[in-house]
Design a protein around this motif. Sequence first.
Motif, PDB file in Angstrom:
ATOM      1  N   LEU A  57     -21.925 -36.062 -14.871  1.00  0.00           N
ATOM      2  CA  LEU A  57     -22.451 -37.081 -13.953  1.00  0.00           C
ATOM      3  C   LEU A  57     -21.670 -38.390 -14.086  1.00  0.00           C
ATOM      4  O   LEU A  57     -21.472 -38.882 -15.197  1.00  0.00           O
ATOM      5  N   ASN A  58     -21.208 -38.898 -12.941  1.00  0.00           N
ATOM      6  CA  ASN A  58     -20.599 -40.225 -12.894  1.00  0.00           C
ATOM      7  C   ASN A  58     -19.460 -40.423 -13.877  1.00  0.00           C
ATOM      8  O   ASN A  58     -19.329 -41.492 -14.469  1.00  0.00           O
ATOM      9  N   ASP A  87     -22.106 -40.804  -7.779  1.00  0.00           N
ATOM     10  CA  ASP A  87     -22.785 -41.527  -6.696  1.00  0.00           C
ATOM     11  C   ASP A  87     -21.741 -42.296  -5.889  1.00  0.00           C
ATOM     12  O   ASP A  87     -21.320 -43.373  -6.302  1.00  0.00           O
ATOM     13  N   PHE A 131     -23.289 -37.615  -4.609  1.00  0.00           N
ATOM     14  CA  PHE A 131     -24.747 -37.600  -4.409  1.00  0.00           C
ATOM     15  C   PHE A 131     -25.080 -38.440  -3.169  1.00  0.00           C
ATOM     16  O   PHE A 131     -25.695 -39.486  -3.252  1.00  0.00           O
ATOM     17  N   ARG A 145     -35.081 -49.156  -2.137  1.00  0.00           N
ATOM     18  CA  ARG A 145     -33.991 -48.274  -1.730  1.00  0.00           C
ATOM     19  C   ARG A 145     -33.838 -48.170  -0.212  1.00  0.00           C
ATOM     20  O   ARG A 145     -33.110 -47.314   0.278  1.00  0.00           O
ATOM     21  N   LYS A 183     -30.066 -36.194  -0.236  1.00  0.00           N
ATOM     22  CA  LYS A 183     -31.155 -36.622  -1.119  1.00  0.00           C
ATOM     23  C   LYS A 183     -32.014 -37.627  -0.375  1.00  0.00           C
ATOM     24  O   LYS A 183     -31.621 -38.109   0.703  1.00  0.00           O
ATOM     25  N   HIS A 184     -33.264 -37.934  -0.909  1.00  0.00           N
ATOM     26  CA  HIS A 184     -33.888 -37.311  -2.056  1.00  0.00           C
ATOM     27  C   HIS A 184     -34.964 -36.391  -1.520  1.00  0.00           C
ATOM     28  O   HIS A 184     -35.928 -36.878  -0.903  1.00  0.00           O
ATOM     29  N   MET A 227     -30.607 -32.722  -3.577  1.00  0.00           N
ATOM     30  CA  MET A 227     -31.160 -33.335  -4.799  1.00  0.00           C
ATOM     31  C   MET A 227     -32.659 -33.487  -4.658  1.00  0.00           C
ATOM     32  O   MET A 227     -33.155 -33.990  -3.642  1.00  0.00           O
ATOM     33  N   PHE A 230     -37.989 -37.818  -6.892  1.00  0.00           N
ATOM     34  CA  PHE A 230     -38.859 -38.119  -8.038  1.00  0.00           C
ATOM     35  C   PHE A 230     -40.336 -37.953  -7.702  1.00  0.00           C
ATOM     36  O   PHE A 230     -41.166 -37.844  -8.598  1.00  0.00           O
ATOM     37  N   ASP A 262     -33.016 -34.951  -9.529  1.00  0.00           N
ATOM     38  CA  ASP A 262     -32.619 -36.338  -9.713  1.00  0.00           C
ATOM     39  C   ASP A 262     -32.650 -36.588 -11.232  1.00  0.00           C
ATOM     40  O   ASP A 262     -33.065 -35.742 -12.026  1.00  0.00           O
ATOM     41  N   TYR A 263     -32.254 -37.758 -11.614  1.00  0.00           N
ATOM     42  CA  TYR A 263     -32.000 -38.102 -13.015  1.00  0.00           C
ATOM     43  C   TYR A 263     -33.205 -37.807 -13.926  1.00  0.00           C
ATOM     44  O   TYR A 263     -34.251 -38.409 -13.767  1.00  0.00           O
ATOM     45  N   MET A 294     -30.295 -32.385 -14.385  1.00  0.00           N
ATOM     46  CA  MET A 294     -29.484 -33.570 -14.597  1.00  0.00           C
ATOM     47  C   MET A 294     -29.982 -34.332 -15.820  1.00  0.00           C
ATOM     48  O   MET A 294     -31.091 -34.860 -15.823  1.00  0.00           O
ATOM     49  N   GLU A 489     -32.201 -49.174  -6.466  1.00  0.00           N
ATOM     50  CA  GLU A 489     -33.135 -48.415  -7.298  1.00  0.00           C
ATOM     51  C   GLU A 489     -33.853 -49.350  -8.264  1.00  0.00           C
ATOM     52  O   GLU A 489     -33.224 -50.164  -8.921  1.00  0.00           O
TER      53      GLU A 489
HETATM   54  C1  GLC Z   1     -30.691 -42.039  -9.708  1.00  0.00           C
HETATM   55  C2  GLC Z   1     -30.995 -41.969  -8.232  1.00  0.00           C
HETATM   56  C3  GLC Z   1     -30.149 -40.965  -7.470  1.00  0.00           C
HETATM   57  C4  GLC Z   1     -28.781 -40.871  -8.107  1.00  0.00           C
HETATM   58  C5  GLC Z   1     -28.975 -40.285  -9.502  1.00  0.00           C
HETATM   59  C6  GLC Z   1     -27.654 -40.131 -10.252  1.00  0.00           C
HETATM   60  O1  GLC Z   1     -31.891 -42.104 -10.442  1.00  0.00           O
HETATM   61  O2  GLC Z   1     -32.349 -41.755  -7.864  1.00  0.00           O
HETATM   62  O3  GLC Z   1     -30.095 -41.385  -6.104  1.00  0.00           O
HETATM   63  O4  GLC Z   1     -27.938 -40.028  -7.329  1.00  0.00           O
HETATM   64  O5  GLC Z   1     -29.874 -41.048 -10.286  1.00  0.00           O
HETATM   65  O6  GLC Z   1     -27.131 -41.385 -10.554  1.00  0.00           O
END
Ligand code: GLC
Length: 738
Positions: A57-58, A87, A131, A145, A183-184, A227, A230, A262-263, A294, A489
């Motif tokens: 991730l990222n 993202d 994402f 958001r 998403k979401h 995705m 929450f 999601d995370y 994730m 967020e």
């Molecule tokens: C965050 C966000 C989601 C994002 C993910 C990964 O909590 O809700 O939109 O893609 O985590 O960073």
Amino acid sequence: MQEAKLRELMDQMTLQEKIGQLVQLSGDVFNTGDLSTGPQEKLGITQEVVDNCGSVLNVIGADTVHKVQDQYLQRSRLKIPLLFMSDIIYGYKTVFPIPMGLGATWNPDLIREDYKIIAEEAVTDGGMVTFSPAVDIVRDARWGRCLEMPGEDPYLSSCFAKAMVEGFQNNWEKGKSIASCVKHYAGYGAVEAGREYNTVDMSERRFRQEYLPPYKAAVDAGCEMVMTSFNTVDMMPATGNKWLMDDVLRKEWGFDGVIITDYAAIQELIGHGVAKDKYEASKLAIQATVDIDMKTNCYSNHLQPLIENGEISEDLINESCWRILKLKNKLGLFEDPYFGCDAKLCEQTCCKPEFIEQANKTCNEALVLLKNDNDVLPLKKTGQKIGLIGPYADNPGIFGMWALHGDRKYTITVKKALEDVLGTVEYSAGCNVLDDTSCLGGFGNIPSLAGVIKTGDELAEDEAKALEIAKNSDVVIMAMGEHILQSGEGGARTDITLPEPQKQLIRKVKATGTEVVVVLFNGRPLALTDILEDADAILEAWYPGTAGGKSICNVLFGDYNPSGRLSVSFPHNVGQCPLYYSQYSTGRPSSPDSVHNTRFVTHYLDVPNEALFPFGYGLSYHKARYSNLVLDTDKMSKDSTIHVSVDVTNESDVAGIETVQLYIRDLVGSVVRPILELKGFKKVQLQPHETVNVSFEITEEMLRFYTRSMKYESEPGDFKVFVGCNSMNLISTSFTLK
Ligand code: GLC
């Protein structure tokens, strides 16, 4: 590779290796030198899990991706490449306006081209999956958001969802396509009280009719991933919701791609109270056919015990693993595990002049002129003394919270663009964005937009200089807005007005007698009532991205005739939230011909029911008149269509673009029906004093809804057709469906 060989590869995998594909970790486990005591210990996973994990991730940056992939493959027994996901929501290095601004273009075709650019830039730097698009229907301005979403209407948002997926995936053109992840899923924009991570609850009918369409449009456009959100859906968190993930997404819609949480959302099933521990949480998620966990150790540590205890079948793991391997194979990672990324190519590609020009073109169409009293705009390039004030005037970070990689070096600020037009500019920030940012918390490595918060004498000098500029100017441009971390967020607010210091400054500047043009930088519909009187003009700029300042000046000086139209409703005040145009009539509509006296109808004592600035609203420098709304017949059968025709006349000397909007109302249904539903729109170019005939088709499919029997169908009856420039300024006629 051929799918047969891929199948052979999977047959060689151990259960732990297959489970590993279902695990997504963040970059820290790969960046530490000493793997044995690295962050994985904090996460409660073993080195074996790190070596087997399927995606990360990222982690982005061509050289970093090469290094991490090489390091990973050296330790991988079967050499299955790692998948890099990030993202990259509405821009990579070149940043476009936030999606709420993209929604205001009402131009999906333009946005498709933008998203091709985003894909091309991201892929050169190691992006493989993004994402994005986020397409939650949003109707509550308290929610942080809003900025990430195209708007409040299912039809318009569906058009953008389709275009964004098609732009990102770009017919899988090599080096210019990235896998998208919608998403979401689902309904996250309907969080109660506008509060992040909160409960969502509504009827299945509304959910299907108003909240699901944009996700389905993304899936129908070929989106590779989905995705989970929450929130709960019918009191079951999405991430463990088999009805939502398997029955609807996979079986009803035919989605066979990869579902990622999601995370940490699997672990959060414990917080929701539907799982007592990670073991139970993992069982709920895998049974819902959620493929990737994730950033927790739920799947890595609990799927094998679930199988060994006979609580789940290994088939579930095999199906998820297969979907993930197919995605990696579709991206060609077995042949090129770097997906073509290259630091030099990235340097040559990102922020190319033509990309920034495209961002400027898009931003022109995203800006919405909300007020323009006495035609204070457009401004004059000569013969007018113009001052510049405000904390956003010279700010290079006008990207919004989710543009993590935007290259601020290329930002065209308002001050820069104004200097390009006028030469020198008298400028003062005048005040802080916020005087106290302690409530905001942090977010990753986004530098605070507030920069240094000025205090005491320095702040007083700024204000004094601003007022001096105002006194000596015919008109001042005031670049004002929310702090970047007041949206995004975790950015829910119960006060959706401009920060107090800014409201005071606007008041003081107006009191000098100068004309005031407020340019807004914000990530939600703001309540603007308390600056309305002091602002002679208001231009909504959202977070406009890399070319923001240039586009703003294009509009302010009339080089671009503003054509943006709101895709969200702006309330009088926060008390109206949630607010949207497609309301239901109720038994006591607040209308002049109501049989009840003015008190006993659905209304407020202190504000109107309607928005301050409604869905579809925006001013232009031209004036359009709508007339001759004609249907080729007022009787429709199930297999016929109705041809709608309307004349749009530009009654001004200024050419411009008009967004002609088509709405319908089903007057009587087996269940209640909205007073208005957007069913079509067309952007038309109007020359001065030109009349253009615009036509639409109304089909039976456009009249379908979930009837009392929950069938998606149309019903015979009377309908009204509306056409106009926004959801409150319409002309109408009628027809009957036999
Ligand atoms: C965050 C966000 C989601 C994002 C993910 C990964 O909590 O809700 O939109 O893609 O985590 O960073």
